[in-house]
Design a protein around this motif. Structure first.
Motif, PDB file in Angstrom:
ATOM      1  N   ASP A 137       0.750  -1.332   0.043  1.00  0.00           N
ATOM      2  CA  ASP A 137      -0.027   0.028  -0.113  1.00  0.00           C
ATOM      3  C   ASP A 137       0.811   1.096  -0.009  1.00  0.00           C
ATOM      4  N   LEU A 138       1.379   1.596  -1.084  1.00  0.00           N
ATOM      5  CA  LEU A 138       2.149   2.864  -1.238  1.00  0.00           C
ATOM      6  C   LEU A 138       1.447   3.597  -2.337  1.00  0.00           C
ATOM      7  N   ASP A 139       1.609   4.900  -2.365  1.00  0.00           N
ATOM      8  CA  ASP A 139       1.270   5.844  -3.439  1.00  0.00           C
ATOM      9  C   ASP A 139       1.999   7.080  -3.689  1.00  0.00           C
ATOM     10  N   GLY A 140       1.850   8.000  -4.351  1.00  0.00           N
ATOM     11  CA  GLY A 140       2.425   9.158  -4.696  1.00  0.00           C
ATOM     12  C   GLY A 140       4.063   9.068  -4.568  1.00  0.00           C
ATOM     13  N   GLU A 141       4.639  10.087  -3.799  1.00  0.00           N
ATOM     14  CA  GLU A 141       6.049  10.241  -3.915  1.00  0.00           C
ATOM     15  C   GLU A 141       6.777   8.753  -3.259  1.00  0.00           C
ATOM     16  N   LEU A 142       6.253   8.333  -2.212  1.00  0.00           N
ATOM     17  CA  LEU A 142       7.025   6.874  -1.705  1.00  0.00           C
ATOM     18  C   LEU A 142       6.654   5.627  -2.859  1.00  0.00           C
TER      19      LEU A 142
ATOM     20  N   HIS B 105      14.987  11.984  -0.276  1.00  0.00           N
ATOM     21  CA  HIS B 105      15.047  10.711  -0.606  1.00  0.00           C
ATOM     22  C   HIS B 105      15.253   9.662   0.523  1.00  0.00           C
ATOM     23  N   LEU B 106      16.238  10.150   1.437  1.00  0.00           N
ATOM     24  CA  LEU B 106      16.503   9.378   2.546  1.00  0.00           C
ATOM     25  C   LEU B 106      15.366   9.368   3.754  1.00  0.00           C
ATOM     26  N   ASP B 107      14.656  10.491   3.755  1.00  0.00           N
ATOM     27  CA  ASP B 107      13.651  10.738   4.541  1.00  0.00           C
ATOM     28  C   ASP B 107      12.411   9.639   4.113  1.00  0.00           C
ATOM     29  N   GLY B 108      12.181   9.748   2.768  1.00  0.00           N
ATOM     30  CA  GLY B 108      11.405   9.051   2.170  1.00  0.00           C
ATOM     31  C   GLY B 108      11.225   7.336   2.411  1.00  0.00           C
ATOM     32  N   VAL B 109      12.572   7.214   2.319  1.00  0.00           N
ATOM     33  CA  VAL B 109      12.877   5.565   2.592  1.00  0.00           C
ATOM     34  C   VAL B 109      12.557   5.336   4.375  1.00  0.00           C
ATOM     35  N   ARG B 110      13.001   6.304   5.080  1.00  0.00           N
ATOM     36  CA  ARG B 110      12.819   5.909   6.278  1.00  0.00           C
ATOM     37  C   ARG B 110      11.333   5.935   6.776  1.00  0.00           C
ATOM     38  N   ARG B 111      10.486   6.694   5.960  1.00  0.00           N
ATOM     39  CA  ARG B 111       8.945   6.630   5.979  1.00  0.00           C
ATOM     40  C   ARG B 111       8.371   5.308   5.429  1.00  0.00           C
ATOM     41  N   ILE B 112       8.731   4.807   4.528  1.00  0.00           N
ATOM     42  CA  ILE B 112       8.366   3.583   4.138  1.00  0.00           C
ATOM     43  C   ILE B 112       8.593   2.580   5.121  1.00  0.00           C
TER      44      ILE B 112
ATOM     45  N   MET C 188      10.321  -3.333  -0.845  1.00  0.00           N
ATOM     46  CA  MET C 188      10.140  -4.859  -1.072  1.00  0.00           C
ATOM     47  C   MET C 188       9.922  -5.625   0.508  1.00  0.00           C
ATOM     48  N   LEU C 189      10.769  -4.787   1.504  1.00  0.00           N
ATOM     49  CA  LEU C 189      10.639  -5.211   2.896  1.00  0.00           C
ATOM     50  C   LEU C 189       8.929  -4.959   3.448  1.00  0.00           C
ATOM     51  N   ALA C 190       8.300  -3.574   2.906  1.00  0.00           N
ATOM     52  CA  ALA C 190       7.188  -3.359   3.282  1.00  0.00           C
ATOM     53  C   ALA C 190       6.225  -4.411   2.780  1.00  0.00           C
ATOM     54  N   THR C 191       6.633  -4.835   1.449  1.00  0.00           N
ATOM     55  CA  THR C 191       5.732  -6.137   0.923  1.00  0.00           C
ATOM     56  C   THR C 191       5.621  -7.107   1.713  1.00  0.00           C
ATOM     57  N   CYS C 192       6.915  -7.503   2.304  1.00  0.00           N
ATOM     58  CA  CYS C 192       7.019  -8.709   2.872  1.00  0.00           C
ATOM     59  C   CYS C 192       6.049  -8.679   4.161  1.00  0.00           C
ATOM     60  N   VAL C 193       6.024  -7.506   4.752  1.00  0.00           N
ATOM     61  CA  VAL C 193       5.392  -7.462   5.901  1.00  0.00           C
ATOM     62  C   VAL C 193       3.903  -7.557   5.667  1.00  0.00           C
ATOM     63  N   ALA C 194       3.420  -6.852   4.801  1.00  0.00           N
ATOM     64  CA  ALA C 194       2.067  -6.943   4.585  1.00  0.00           C
ATOM     65  C   ALA C 194       1.512  -8.347   4.138  1.00  0.00           C
ATOM     66  N   ASN C 195       2.387  -9.058   3.654  1.00  0.00           N
ATOM     67  CA  ASN C 195       2.099 -10.877   3.463  1.00  0.00           C
ATOM     68  C   ASN C 195       2.370 -11.538   4.406  1.00  0.00           C
ATOM     69  N   ASP C 196       3.132 -11.084   5.583  1.00  0.00           N
ATOM     70  CA  ASP C 196       3.613 -11.912   6.695  1.00  0.00           C
ATOM     71  C   ASP C 196       4.692 -12.907   6.039  1.00  0.00           C
ATOM     72  N   TRP C 197       5.502 -12.506   5.150  1.00  0.00           N
ATOM     73  CA  TRP C 197       6.582 -13.266   4.709  1.00  0.00           C
ATOM     74  C   TRP C 197       7.877 -12.709   5.166  1.00  0.00           C
ATOM     75  N   ASP C 198       8.991 -13.710   5.271  1.00  0.00           N
ATOM     76  CA  ASP C 198      10.132 -13.606   6.011  1.00  0.00           C
ATOM     77  C   ASP C 198      10.930 -12.330   5.369  1.00  0.00           C
ATOM     78  N   THR C 199      11.272 -11.384   6.465  1.00  0.00           N
ATOM     79  CA  THR C 199      11.956 -10.024   5.932  1.00  0.00           C
ATOM     80  C   THR C 199      13.414 -10.402   5.847  1.00  0.00           C
ATOM     81  N   ALA C 200      14.014 -11.471   6.530  1.00  0.00           N
ATOM     82  CA  ALA C 200      15.388 -11.822   6.627  1.00  0.00           C
ATOM     83  C   ALA C 200      15.880 -12.464   5.350  1.00  0.00           C
TER      84      ALA C 200
END
Length: 319
Positions: A62-67, A81-88, A136-148
């Motif tokens: 679930d991302l939109d706009g600048e992110l 850019h760096l602030d946006g990555v931190r926000r994601i 990619m990490l946020a997608t994993c979290v959304a699906n309960d997939w392993d982030t490691a």
């Protein structure tokens, strides 16, 4: 074989040439320009990022706009850019320690100077692909997939992204490698890459394809950065989708479905925008009334810090 697509002139002397492949198609998908090896698979490198971002949306991100634009980016490493990555990452309940992209310095010249002056060192956050990795990490979290293990080619995330690339390109991935950032890299042909970008640029109202295209064009500074040619190109052509990639790759589509995919064979970046503008001209884009497009049509060759020549498109690309 690749063809000579750009010439490097120092004064009135032809000093060097760049070989490459260029494929351009019109709104109906019919070939308008095709030189070099358009049917040979290649690694699109970061030009794959918009396709991967669509794959992440399809998987529930679930991302939109600048992110979302940042998820498609090879960003310059500017503060926004760096602030946006931190926000994601924060929205996914993670921090920068979860990023597994290669530690690197910012690629934007001004951002790099500022960062080094402040004592900065290479980090995953300042790596130009950190937006993609955060998504990619946020997608994993959304699906309960392993982030490691999200960089494993067999991870459900990477399988989903491969399927999306194949769907958009209309062809099977020819090879899988490891990109400079550590993520899996999927090879497709030039026709397939151009076709995929056309599908993004012509997505119907409310579609995920349109969501990616709109985010990139509306927030082009997040896709590249201040002064970057990819940012300037999208800014000059409303509704367009463009993405540069390492090793001289460039892909772009216009809102009418016209599209271009190219690669400079020696991996040089200096000829890439010059060749892209020539391909766009073959598709009917004019540079006469837009200063940004006109500037990108040639690249200066310097002598003692002053322009003494130019990188110009080769005759084979002239209409």
């Amino acid at each position: 074989m690749h063809a000579v697509v750009a010439e490097v002139w120092r004064g009135d002397f032809l000093e060097s040439v760049h070989h490459g492949t260029v494929h351009a198609a019109g709104p109906d998908g019919q070939t308008v320009l095709s030189v070099g090896e358009p049917d040979r698979p290649m690694y699109p490198r970061s030009a794959n990022k918009p396709l991967q971002a669509l794959g992440m949306l399809r998987a529930g991100l679930d991302l939109d706009g600048e992110l979302l634009a940042l998820a498609c980016a090879s960003h310059s490493g500017e503060n926004f850019h760096l602030d946006g990555v931190r926000r994601i990452l924060k929205d996914a309940g993670l921090d920068t320690g979860a990023l597994q992209c290669t530690a690197a310095l910012p690629i934007g010249e001004a951002a790099l100077r500022t960062y080094l002056a402040d004592g900065g060192v290479p980090t995953p956050l300042t790596m130009n692909c950190s937006g993609k990795h955060a998504a990619m990490l946020a997608t994993c979290v959304a699906n309960d997939w392993d982030t490691a293990t999200y960089l494993d080619p067999h991870h459900p995330l990477q399988r989903a992204l491969r399927e999306t690339i194949e769907d958009l390109a209309g062809e099977k991935v020819a090879a899988t490698g490891v990109d400079g950032c550590g993520a899996p890299l999927f090879a497709i042909g030039y026709r397939g890459l151009a076709r995929a970008f056309a599908k993004l640029a012509t997505g119907h109202e409310g579609s995920l394809e349109q969501r990616v295209a709109q985010a990139m064009n509306t927030h082009a500074e997040y896709v590249g950065g201040t002064g970057r040619d990819v940012t300037r190109l999208m800014g000059a052509l409303p509704g367009s989708v463009a993405k540069d990639g390492a090793e001289g790759v460039y892909a772009m589509a216009l809102p009418d479905g016209s599209s271009v995919a190219l690669k400079i064979a020696d991996g040089s970046n200096r000829a890439r925008p010059v060749v892209m503008i020539a391909a766009l001209q073959r598709l009917g884009v004019t540079t006469d009334t837009d200063a940004a497009l006109a500037e990108l049509a040639t690249a200066p060759v310097l002598g003692h810090g002053e322009p003494v020549g130019a990188v110009r498109v080769a005759g084979i690309l002239h209409g």
